[in-house]
Write a protein that holds these residues in place. Structure first.
Motif, PDB file in Angstrom:
ATOM      1  N   LEU A  27       0.038 -33.360  61.068  1.00 12.17           N
ATOM      2  CA  LEU A  27       0.930 -33.858  59.992  1.00 12.17           C
ATOM      3  C   LEU A  27       2.257 -33.291  59.976  1.00 12.17           C
ATOM      4  O   LEU A  27       2.197 -32.181  59.587  1.00 12.17           O
ATOM      5  CB  LEU A  27       0.386 -34.185  58.769  1.00 12.17           C
ATOM      6  N   LEU A  28       3.346 -33.814  60.272  1.00 12.79           N
ATOM      7  CA  LEU A  28       4.777 -33.251  60.096  1.00 12.79           C
ATOM      8  C   LEU A  28       5.180 -33.948  58.696  1.00 12.79           C
ATOM      9  O   LEU A  28       5.452 -35.044  58.706  1.00 12.79           O
ATOM     10  CB  LEU A  28       5.550 -33.340  60.993  1.00 12.79           C
ATOM     11  N   ALA A  29       4.926 -33.142  57.410  1.00 19.88           N
ATOM     12  CA  ALA A  29       5.208 -33.663  56.127  1.00 19.88           C
ATOM     13  C   ALA A  29       6.461 -33.121  55.742  1.00 19.88           C
ATOM     14  O   ALA A  29       7.010 -32.460  55.738  1.00 19.88           O
ATOM     15  CB  ALA A  29       4.018 -32.927  55.231  1.00 19.88           C
ATOM     16  N   SER A  30       7.041 -34.231  55.120  1.00 22.13           N
ATOM     17  CA  SER A  30       8.512 -33.856  54.649  1.00 22.13           C
ATOM     18  C   SER A  30       9.045 -34.940  53.734  1.00 22.13           C
ATOM     19  O   SER A  30       8.100 -35.764  53.368  1.00 22.13           O
ATOM     20  CB  SER A  30       9.528 -33.748  56.053  1.00 22.13           C
ATOM     21  N   VAL A  31      10.469 -34.983  53.510  1.00 17.27           N
ATOM     22  CA  VAL A  31      11.027 -36.092  52.542  1.00 17.27           C
ATOM     23  C   VAL A  31      12.029 -36.593  53.430  1.00 17.27           C
ATOM     24  O   VAL A  31      12.528 -36.119  54.346  1.00 17.27           O
ATOM     25  CB  VAL A  31      11.456 -35.401  51.301  1.00 17.27           C
ATOM     26  N   ARG A 125      -9.844 -28.045  59.443  1.00 15.47           N
ATOM     27  CA  ARG A 125      -9.301 -28.410  60.944  1.00 15.47           C
ATOM     28  C   ARG A 125      -7.970 -29.089  60.513  1.00 15.47           C
ATOM     29  O   ARG A 125      -7.496 -29.639  61.433  1.00 15.47           O
ATOM     30  CB  ARG A 125     -10.209 -29.332  61.442  1.00 15.47           C
ATOM     31  N   GLY A 126      -7.610 -29.098  59.234  1.00 13.66           N
ATOM     32  CA  GLY A 126      -6.256 -29.652  59.044  1.00 13.66           C
ATOM     33  C   GLY A 126      -5.202 -28.960  59.062  1.00 13.66           C
ATOM     34  O   GLY A 126      -4.833 -27.532  59.051  1.00 13.66           O
ATOM     35  N   ARG A 127      -4.271 -29.465  60.155  1.00 12.96           N
ATOM     36  CA  ARG A 127      -3.040 -28.853  60.626  1.00 12.96           C
ATOM     37  C   ARG A 127      -1.893 -29.395  59.878  1.00 12.96           C
ATOM     38  O   ARG A 127      -1.570 -30.715  60.258  1.00 12.96           O
ATOM     39  CB  ARG A 127      -2.855 -28.894  62.159  1.00 12.96           C
ATOM     40  N   MET A 188      -0.990 -32.659  46.854  1.00 13.45           N
ATOM     41  CA  MET A 188      -1.881 -33.204  47.937  1.00 13.45           C
ATOM     42  C   MET A 188      -2.267 -32.172  48.768  1.00 13.45           C
ATOM     43  O   MET A 188      -3.685 -31.896  48.987  1.00 13.45           O
ATOM     44  CB  MET A 188      -1.203 -34.442  48.790  1.00 13.45           C
ATOM     45  N   LEU A 189      -1.773 -31.149  49.174  1.00 13.63           N
ATOM     46  CA  LEU A 189      -2.376 -30.005  50.090  1.00 13.63           C
ATOM     47  C   LEU A 189      -3.000 -29.114  49.263  1.00 13.63           C
ATOM     48  O   LEU A 189      -4.057 -28.499  49.588  1.00 13.63           O
ATOM     49  CB  LEU A 189      -1.030 -29.200  50.633  1.00 13.63           C
ATOM     50  N   ALA A 190      -2.687 -28.986  47.902  1.00 12.89           N
ATOM     51  CA  ALA A 190      -3.686 -28.158  47.065  1.00 12.89           C
ATOM     52  C   ALA A 190      -5.031 -28.706  46.918  1.00 12.89           C
ATOM     53  O   ALA A 190      -6.203 -28.004  46.872  1.00 12.89           O
ATOM     54  CB  ALA A 190      -2.849 -28.019  45.738  1.00 12.89           C
ATOM     55  N   ASP A 191      -5.041 -30.062  46.716  1.00 16.68           N
ATOM     56  CA  ASP A 191      -6.083 -30.913  46.454  1.00 16.68           C
ATOM     57  C   ASP A 191      -7.011 -30.753  47.691  1.00 16.68           C
ATOM     58  O   ASP A 191      -8.217 -30.619  47.358  1.00 16.68           O
ATOM     59  CB  ASP A 191      -5.957 -32.305  46.325  1.00 16.68           C
TER      60      ASP A 191
END
Length: 216
Positions: A27-31, A125-127, A188-191
């Motif tokens: 996932l390329l996570a951004s805003v 396995r989450g990238r 979300m990433l912390a969860d």
């Protein structure tokens, strides 16, 4: 930017069909207005890091706006993206913003669950590549301009629309929206228990090769 690309979603830019699920999704996570289009094209043009575009953007003004009211159409588009935008080595990237995930949660929660299972089958396995923009003022101004003008992508610039007038209130509102969406990613990433690879847009511009090495 990839030369000759209109939006990046045209079939002529597809990879050869990939018959199996991706082995290395990320996932390329951004805003919005963080330079994510530039970064996604930088990754795409390697030929081995997928083609991370907004395959879950079904907003009426988005790339898949024609499916905004069709959950079946959204399902088909997602599965087509998996088949056609996974690079030959099994890497698939999705670029996404929190507002898009929230919209998908409201309109098609089953698809959102499928997307998350694909991208993050487990914390181990989450990238996730988390992109920030260091110049907060420029980011807020760019976001406010896009909101006021309705121009979000380069191909929309051709319409000859008048430049919106500067609005301090709009810039302040945009800054709060950026902060809220970045907070959503953090939560979300912390969860999920995932430590993302953090990139800064300004650093990507200064040294693209180092960015590619880090993502690879």
């Amino acid at each position: 930017m990839l030369l000759g690309v209109e939006t990046g979603y045209e079939a002529e830019f597809d990879f050869p069909p990939h018959p199996l699920p991706p082995t290395r999704p990320y996932l390329l996570a951004s805003v919005p207005r963080s330079g994510s289009t530039f970064v996604s094209h930088l990754l795409w043009q390697t030929g081995c890091l997928g083609a991370p575009l907004e395959y879950c953007n079904f907003e009426p003004s988005g790339p898949y706006g024609h499916a905004s009211r069709s959950t079946a159409g959204q399902d088909r588009l997602w599965r087509a993206a998996l088949a056609r935008r996974t690079s030959p080595n099994g890497v698939f990237g999705l670029k996404g913003f929190p507002v898009q995930f929230e919209a998908l949660h409201q309109a098609n929660p089953a698809l959102l669950a499928e997307v998350m299972r694909t991208l993050i089958p487990s914390p181990e396995r989450g990238r996730v590549v988390l992109l920030h923009r260091r110049d907060r003022t420029a980011h807020a101004i760019s976001y406010a301009r896009a909101i006021l003008s309705g121009i979000w992508r380069a191909e929309q610039e051709r319409g000859g629309r008048a430049e919106p007038e500067y609005s301090r209130i709009a810039v302040e509102r945009a800054a709060k929206m950026i902060e809220s969406q970045e907070g959503a990613w953090k939560a979300m990433l912390a969860d999920l228990g995932i430590a993302p690879l953090k990139l800064w847009y300004e650093d990507v511009l200064a040294d693209p090769a180092t960015t590619l090495d880090a993502v690879a």
